[in-house]
Design an enzyme around this catalytic site. Structure first.
Site, PDB file in Angstrom:
ATOM      1  N   ARG A   1       0.820  -1.220   0.000  1.00 46.88           N
ATOM      2  CA  ARG A   1       0.000   0.000   0.000  1.00 46.88           C
ATOM      3  C   ARG A   1       0.849   1.263   0.000  1.00 46.88           C
ATOM      4  NH1 ARG A   1      -3.038   1.907  -2.662  1.00 46.88           N
ATOM      5  NH2 ARG A   1      -4.043  -0.133  -2.623  1.00 46.88           N
TER       6      ARG A   1
ATOM      7  N   ASP B   1      -2.025  37.953 -14.637  1.00 50.04           N
ATOM      8  CA  ASP B   1      -2.981  37.286 -13.753  1.00 50.04           C
ATOM      9  C   ASP B   1      -4.408  37.476 -14.243  1.00 50.04           C
ATOM     10  OD1 ASP B   1      -3.914  35.900 -11.473  1.00 50.04           O
ATOM     11  OD2 ASP B   1      -4.302  37.806 -10.457  1.00 50.04           O
TER      12      ASP B   1
ATOM     13  N   LYS C   1       4.017  39.734  -5.746  1.00 48.67           N
ATOM     14  CA  LYS C   1       2.568  39.733  -5.983  1.00 48.67           C
ATOM     15  C   LYS C   1       1.929  40.973  -5.372  1.00 48.67           C
ATOM     16  CE  LYS C   1       0.819  35.585  -6.344  1.00 48.67           C
ATOM     17  NZ  LYS C   1       0.308  34.224  -6.091  1.00 48.67           N
TER      18      LYS C   1
ATOM     19  N   LYS D   1       1.414  25.017  -5.497  1.00 49.21           N
ATOM     20  CA  LYS D   1       0.178  24.418  -4.996  1.00 49.21           C
ATOM     21  C   LYS D   1       0.296  22.899  -5.067  1.00 49.21           C
ATOM     22  CE  LYS D   1      -2.555  28.402  -6.468  1.00 49.21           C
ATOM     23  NZ  LYS D   1      -3.580  28.922  -7.401  1.00 49.21           N
TER      24      LYS D   1
ATOM     25  N   GLU E   1       3.838  39.829 -10.666  1.00 49.18           N
ATOM     26  CA  GLU E   1       2.465  39.535 -11.056  1.00 49.18           C
ATOM     27  C   GLU E   1       1.722  40.845 -11.304  1.00 49.18           C
ATOM     28  OE1 GLU E   1      -0.662  36.531  -9.193  1.00 49.18           O
ATOM     29  OE2 GLU E   1      -0.578  38.409  -8.064  1.00 49.18           O
TER      30      GLU E   1
END
Length: 283
Positions: A101, A218, A168, A136, A197
């Protein structure tokens, strides 16, 4: 620490963590099997996939039981058709089942990232646009998923907060503007790339004037991306971000941007369906 050294350390640490969380003080179900029973097993994929995670599985079984022998029929980055056998194992039956597993959890997650990345890269074929990942990632799997992205043909944006500047909205506000933020970044580490950004043409012009290396557009519309490409005129690398999925990817690339970043490569993946089966046993 060099990236390859960090990755090697991450592989060792991940294998140790996977075994600690699953096996703990011992596999009580495996004790049902005679200690000296030997077995052979194979692992198949039940869906089309791009394989990733070979080194992690090798390290996991090395730690669990060095008597287990692994024979890989494919390598990281290989495309596999549904039903394909890609790994054969031989060793003590207890050890094969104890490690099953933990090994499959890792393989199915990293292969999912590699597979999603390859799908997106295929959609970009012929455009010359680079596909980038983001930060992320799933907690604890940063380097592993970044590696999986490269197995799928994508590129790493930055590994963490330490290897490139990404200025940012809140950084801009706290620094007193784009020009001030870029100037301070150059003072702190002149050798690191500086990305800004932007959310408007006004900010785009400011970032260009400040000499940013990369400018992230963005959530720009397609028309606005095309205008940004015209205004940029090759001065900085342009990265498109926001509203990126398989239905929009090609159209974004055709605006003329240099790269596209997508958090979906790592944070929204669905694990690949893998299965291990014992195929032979002997006392």
């Amino acid at each position: 620490m060099h990236y390859q050294d960090a990755l090697a350390e991450e592989i060792r640490d991940s294998a140790a963590r996977l075994l600690a969380e699953d096996v703990g003080p011992g596999d009580i179900t495996a004790e049902l099997i005679p200690e000296k029973q030997w077995a052979r097993a194979r692992v198949i994929t039940r869906e089309d996939t791009v394989l990733c995670g070979v080194a992690w599985v090798d390290e996991l079984f090395r730690r669990l039981d060095p008597r287990v022998r692994l024979h890989w029929l494919a390598a990281d980055g290989d495309r596999l058709d549904a039903g394909a056998t890609f790994l054969e194992l031989e060793g003590p039956a207890r050890s094969l089942l104890t490690g099953e597993r933990a090994a499959l959890n890792l393989l199915q997650t990293l292969s999912a990232t590699a597979t999603r990345t390859r799908h997106y890269v295929d959609l970009l074929e012929g455009t010359g646009v680079r596909l980038l990942d983001t930060r992320k990632t799933l907690p604890g799997l940063r380097l592993a998923q970044k590696y999986a992205v490269t197995c799928g043909g994508g590129h790493n944006h930055r590994i963490g907060l330490y290897d490139a500047f990404l200025i940012k909205e809140n950084h801009i506000a706290a620094c007193g503007g784009i020009a001030a933020a870029v100037e301070e970044a150059r003072r702190i580490a002149r050798d690191l790339p500086v990305e800004v950004e932007v959310e408007s043409f006004e900010e785009l012009d400011q970032a260009l004037a400040a000499g940013a290396d990369v400018i992230m557009l963005d959530n720009f519309s397609l028309d606005d991306m095309r205008e940004a490409v015209r205004r940029n005129d090759g001065r900085a690398s342009l990265e498109a971000s926001g509203n990126v999925d398989e239905t929009t990817l090609r159209a974004i690339a055709e605006t003329g941007v240099d790269c596209i970043s997508s958090g979906a490569l790592s944070k929204d993946v669905k694990a690949i369906d893998l299965s291990m089966r014992i195929v032979e046993q002997e006392a």
